[in-house]
Scaffold this motif. Structure first.
Motif, PDB file in Angstrom:
ATOM      1  N   GLU A 196     -11.625  -0.433   8.038  1.00 19.40           N
ATOM      2  CA  GLU A 196     -11.786  -1.724   7.351  1.00 19.40           C
ATOM      3  C   GLU A 196     -12.420  -2.763   8.273  1.00 19.40           C
ATOM      4  N   VAL A 234      -3.679  -3.032   4.490  1.00 16.17           N
ATOM      5  CA  VAL A 234      -4.928  -3.222   3.759  1.00 16.17           C
ATOM      6  C   VAL A 234      -5.384  -4.675   3.879  1.00 16.17           C
ATOM      7  N   GLY A 249      -3.982   3.063   4.398  1.00 18.22           N
ATOM      8  CA  GLY A 249      -4.143   1.607   4.482  1.00 18.22           C
ATOM      9  C   GLY A 249      -3.011   0.991   5.268  1.00 18.22           C
ATOM     10  N   ALA A 257       0.828  -1.206   0.000  1.00 19.94           N
ATOM     11  CA  ALA A 257       0.000   0.000   0.000  1.00 19.94           C
ATOM     12  C   ALA A 257       0.861   1.254   0.000  1.00 19.94           C
ATOM     13  N   LEU A 278      -5.678   5.880  -1.896  1.00 15.90           N
ATOM     14  CA  LEU A 278      -4.874   4.700  -1.621  1.00 15.90           C
ATOM     15  C   LEU A 278      -4.493   4.025  -2.929  1.00 15.90           C
TER      16      LEU A 278
END
Length: 361
Positions: free
Chosen positions: A267, A218, A215, A166, A175
């Motif tokens: 997330e 991620v 992120g 990322a 991102l």
């Protein structure tokens, strides 16, 4: 015969090796604390009960990710352990870097400005008034040399294992995910590009900064890239600190920790929401079109240490400090496996609902 097997035990079944459980690894960034992740990975590789389907990494996590993936692709767990060890030893103060490169790398790996060398103090003071375009006119980035010393990116890009790095697009503020086939030393540098230390890393004319802003690490790329629905997060920015920061340095350190955890928390909130919809039968569970994955989340976190490795401590980038973090990572990974190995493939080992809920009252 069945009666005898039941009476005396079927030794052949007991001794038959179990297939390793498959998992995705998400490796957070956090400067020198990435040595904690080194220890976690070293123990997981030594233990041998987990097989890695996919890896994502950001900043220092991206460095650990490519070392791990390259070692696994070229020689398996033992080679991956060697790659990680060799990198962190080379990155330590005892490593064989020229003085100017060493000073720059110290700043990259220092979450807290604590080195007492004159060169470091000079860079730290001038960077408050000058940008990296002024203070680093030659655009020196020793990270690239270190990475290329240990990683064969041609071999890495040919490995079937999912790998994601990322970075943050400076111009769009979005991102950017580098998939395995586009990962290079420059992509890792982009993921670890601290704006106050290095010039933006340009790849195909696009400037990138550290991926931790958007992120860290991620998770969503795994949802379509691998078959497993288990993800193990190695988190090195402390979630909780009991001591209220008072000094400017402590306040900024805590602000950075919260900032670099915010994308991950978002997330996790999305995963918890989708998991709940699947459990209620509101959305279909599967891997096809218009179907959703039910992600089981696990975590090994550098926490409890937070008070020891705070801004009041001088975390140096010497091998002794890295080795201490490695041992702590070893211990944390062992405790995780002892307590939660049975959960992998069955359920999340953290309470996602409680994790992402807003405080009220």
């Amino acid at each position: 015969m069945d009666f005898l097997a039941r009476a005396f035990g079927d030794k052949s079944r007991e001794s038959a090796p179990q297939s390793p459980k498959r998992i995705n690894l998400a490796l957070q960034g956090g400067g020198a604390h990435g040595a904690f992740t080194w220890g976690v990975l070293d123990h997981l590789l030594e233990d041998g009960r987990l097989a890695v389907d996919g890896i994502s990494g950001t900043s220092a996590g991206a460095v650990n990710a490519v070392m791990l993936a390259d070692g696994l692709s070229r020689g398996g767990p033992d080679e991956a352990r060697k790659r990680l060890s060799d990198f962190w030893r080379a990155a330590s103060l005892g490593g064989d870097l020229p003085p100017l490169q060493r000073a720059v790398l110290n700043r990259l790996f220092s979450l807290l400005p604590s080195d007492n060398s004159p060169t470091f103090d000079w860079l730290n003071a001038w960077s408050k008034y000058l940008s990296p375009y002024d203070v680093n006119p030659l655009n020196i980035n020793p990270l690239k040399d270190l990475i290329e010393r240990f990683v064969d990116f041609e071999v890495l890009r040919a490995d079937p294992r999912a790998l994601f790095i990322a970075a943050t697009n400076v111009q769009t503020g979005r991102l950017h995910i580098f998939p395995r086939e586009k990962i290079s030393a420059e992509a890792v540098m982009a993921s670890a590009c601290l704006p106050a230390v290095f010039r933006a890393v340009e790849i195909d004319g696009v400037p990138y900064w550290d991926g931790g802003y958007l992120g860290n690490p991620v998770l969503f790329p795994f949802f379509r890239a691998t078959a497993t629905e288990d993800v193990l997060i190695v988190q090195i920015n402390p979630l909780v600190r009991r001591k209220v920061p008072h000094s400017t340095r402590e306040i900024m350190a805590r602000v950075n920790e919260i900032t670099f955890n915010s994308a991950l928390m978002a997330e996790l909130r999305a995963i918890e929401f989708v998991n709940r919809l699947i459990e209620l039968g509101r959305v279909p569970h599967g891997t096809g079109a218009n179907e959703y994955r039910q992600i089981r989340v696990h975590r090994i976190v550098l926490e409890g240490l937070g008070e020891r490795f705070s801004s009041s401590s001088k975390l140096r980038n010497d091998l002794e400090s890295f080795e201490l973090l490695r041992k702590l990572g070893h211990r944390s990974a062992r405790r995780f496996l002892d307590g939660h190995f049975a959960d992998i493939g069955v359920r999340s080992s953290i309470d996602l609902k409680a994790e992402v809920a807003a405080e009220r009252g």
